[in-house]
Design a protein around this motif. Structure first.
Motif, short mmCIF file in Angstrom:
data_model
loop_
_atom_site.label_atom_id
_atom_site.label_comp_id
_atom_site.label_asym_id
_atom_site.label_seq_id
_atom_site.Cartn_x
_atom_site.Cartn_y
_atom_site.Cartn_z
N ALA A 374 0.85 -1.28 0.08
CA ALA A 374 -0.14 -0.07 0.03
C ALA A 374 0.85 1.23 0.10
CB ALA A 374 -0.86 0.07 1.01
N HIS A 386 -4.41 3.80 -6.02
CA HIS A 386 -4.23 2.44 -5.99
C HIS A 386 -4.72 1.84 -7.25
CE1 HIS A 386 -3.08 2.90 -1.80
NE2 HIS A 386 -2.20 1.83 -1.92
N ALA A 408 -3.55 -2.89 0.20
CA ALA A 408 -3.49 -2.85 -1.20
C ALA A 408 -4.31 -3.53 -2.16
CB ALA A 408 -1.95 -3.11 -1.49
#
Length: 470
Positions: A374, A386, A408
């Motif tokens: 992340a 992301h 993530a």
């Protein structure tokens, strides 16, 4: 630190001096100043900073045993060591740094450089420190000492023999850079870029740009602003600089740059370009991987030129730098399986740059593997950023995308949605699971990038992989 008496320090801090042992008000101290008792040595000063997880006052005894000659505290501690009681230890640390730097500056030829930017601060700091160290005693931060503690601790390492102080300024909120840079008022203010790193904490990229411009405002009015003309938000700071009477030097790859790079090429063995400055054209071969480090090198060269170093000397010294810093594009592993551990920090800009570098340095018969975690501190833009990195990884044809950690997971979903199917993209909840997969999945010819924000800790996974394939 320069030599000061206990009484002088108490006066600077406006604190209450409590003597102990054989010490008197005229006792001189000149050791290092730090908030970490493990760093103490003979004649050092321990700053007992309260913290969220522990309290520095608990370690005053350990600091004394290690040789500390003075403790700066917020309340008296039952230890046999002179203490100066202040209202706020962190403020006292800053006040002491301001005074020490001012005294050294007034007595000698100290020149100060401040560096800020959303990405590249530590690399540029290391580049510039390498260049300047051949000119005279140079003090620069260890690692990324760029916050309210690290910056003053670095400043307090100057002595009357120091010729250059290179300070790195990070920001966790508006006003942070103004406060830190205002302690020393740099002669040279270097602004690298304005990106999405920490944008969540500032309320958007325009607020981030304003925060970075605080360095230009805090510099001496007779100083020089070294600005990245390839970033329009940074280039716009030239108006602020000239309004204050400062000189401006631009760096970048555009024709508007005073210090310019062209013919940039990235390979597995380094990054090359031609540096053009003052009518000279000088080839530069960096051992550091990544086209994005060319800008950092140009910034260092530009700042060095302002301080009287020739372009040729600056280039020659940069070519000796093997890595930018541990965990920053750090090559590990072996020639068969090369690991690039770049997981000290991550922002959308640095993540994209690292992925592009991975694609550039991987040969036709080799495989690209990206191990990604992340990016933190992006606020409400975290999801879309992301997503963007997941899409970019697929479009760069990264052949294995290994996503680690629940924060993530959206990157993984984005890669799958873009077409990274059939185990090309995989997700693991933690580092151990990812390591077990990678130890059997990686093969000869793999080029592996490990990238995440510092808080995620994938740098440790990168180290494990580097050791496995060493």
């Amino acid at each position: 630190m320069i030599a000061l008496s206990l009484a002088e320090i108490a006066t600077v801090l406006g604190g209450d001096l409590r003597l102990a042992g054989p010490a008197t008000a005229e006792t001189i101290v000149d050791g290092i100043v730090d908030t970490d008792s493990r760093e103490m040595g003979p004649g050092s000063i321990f700053v007992a900073k309260p913290g969220a997880e522990t309290d520095g006052h608990r370690f005053v005894g350990a600091a004394r045993e290690a040789g500390a000659a003075l403790a700066i505290v917020e309340h008296v501690v039952d230890e046999d060591i002179p203490q100066i009681v202040v209202a706020d230890a962190v403020t006292a640390l800053a006040d002491l740094a301001r005074e020490v730097v001012a005294r050294v500056r007034a007595a000698g030829d100290l020149r100060i450089v401040g560096i800020t930017g959303s990405n590249g601060k530590t690399t540029t700091k290391n580049f510039l420190a390498r260049i300047l160290s051949d000119e005279g005693e140079t003090v620069a931060p260890i690692k990324s000492y760029n916050n309210e503690v690290g910056a003053p601790v670095t400043m307090l390492r100057v002595t009357h023999g120091t010729r250059f102080l290179v300070s790195e300024f990070g920001a966790d909120a508006p006003g942070s850079i103004a406060r830190l840079a205002g302690l020393v008022h740099p002669d040279v203010a270097v602004v690298l870029m304005v990106g999405m790193a920490h944008a969540g904490g500032f309320g958007g990229i325009e607020a981030t740009a304003k925060a970075k411009s605080e360095l230009v405002s805090a510099a001496t009015s007779s100083g020089t602003a070294v600005l990245n003309v390839d970033d329009f938000r940074v280039a716009a700071m030239s108006e602020l600089a000239t309004s204050r009477g400062m000189s401006v030097v631009g760096f970048g790859q555009s024709d508007a740059a005073d210090i310019r790079a062209h013919d940039v090429e990235v390979t597995a063995s380094g990054t090359t370009c031609v540096v053009e400055a003052g009518g000279e054209r000088i080839p530069l071969r960096l051992q550091v991987l990544g086209a994005h480090h060319v800008g950092n090198a140009l910034a260092a060269i530009a700042a060095a030129r302002v301080l009287g170093v020739s372009t040729a000397d600056a280039v020659a010294r940069l070519e000796t730098v093997e890595i930018a810093e541990r965990w920053r594009m750090q090559p590990l592993g072996n020639d068969r399986v090369r690991i690039i551990n770049d997981a000290y920090n991550a922002s959308p800009d640095s993540m994209a740059a690292a992925l592009r570098t991975l694609a550039q340095i991987t040969g036709q018969d080799e495989r690209t593997v990206a191990v990604l975690g992340a990016m933190s501190e992006l606020g409400e833009t975290a999801g879309e950023e992301h997503d963007r990195i997941g899409l970019l990884a697929v479009r760069l044809n990264i052949q294995r995308i290994v996503v680690v950690g629940p924060e993530a997971r959206r990157l993984f979903i984005s890669a799958i949605s873009e077409g990274s199917w059939d185990s090309e993209a995989v997700f693991f909840p933690d580092q151990d699971a990812a390591f077990e997969y990678l130890r059997t999945e990686l093969r000869d010819g793999d080029r592996v990038l490990v990238k995440s924000s510092n808080s995620v800790g994938l740098r440790h996974l990168g180290d494990r992989l580097g050791e496995l394939f060493s």
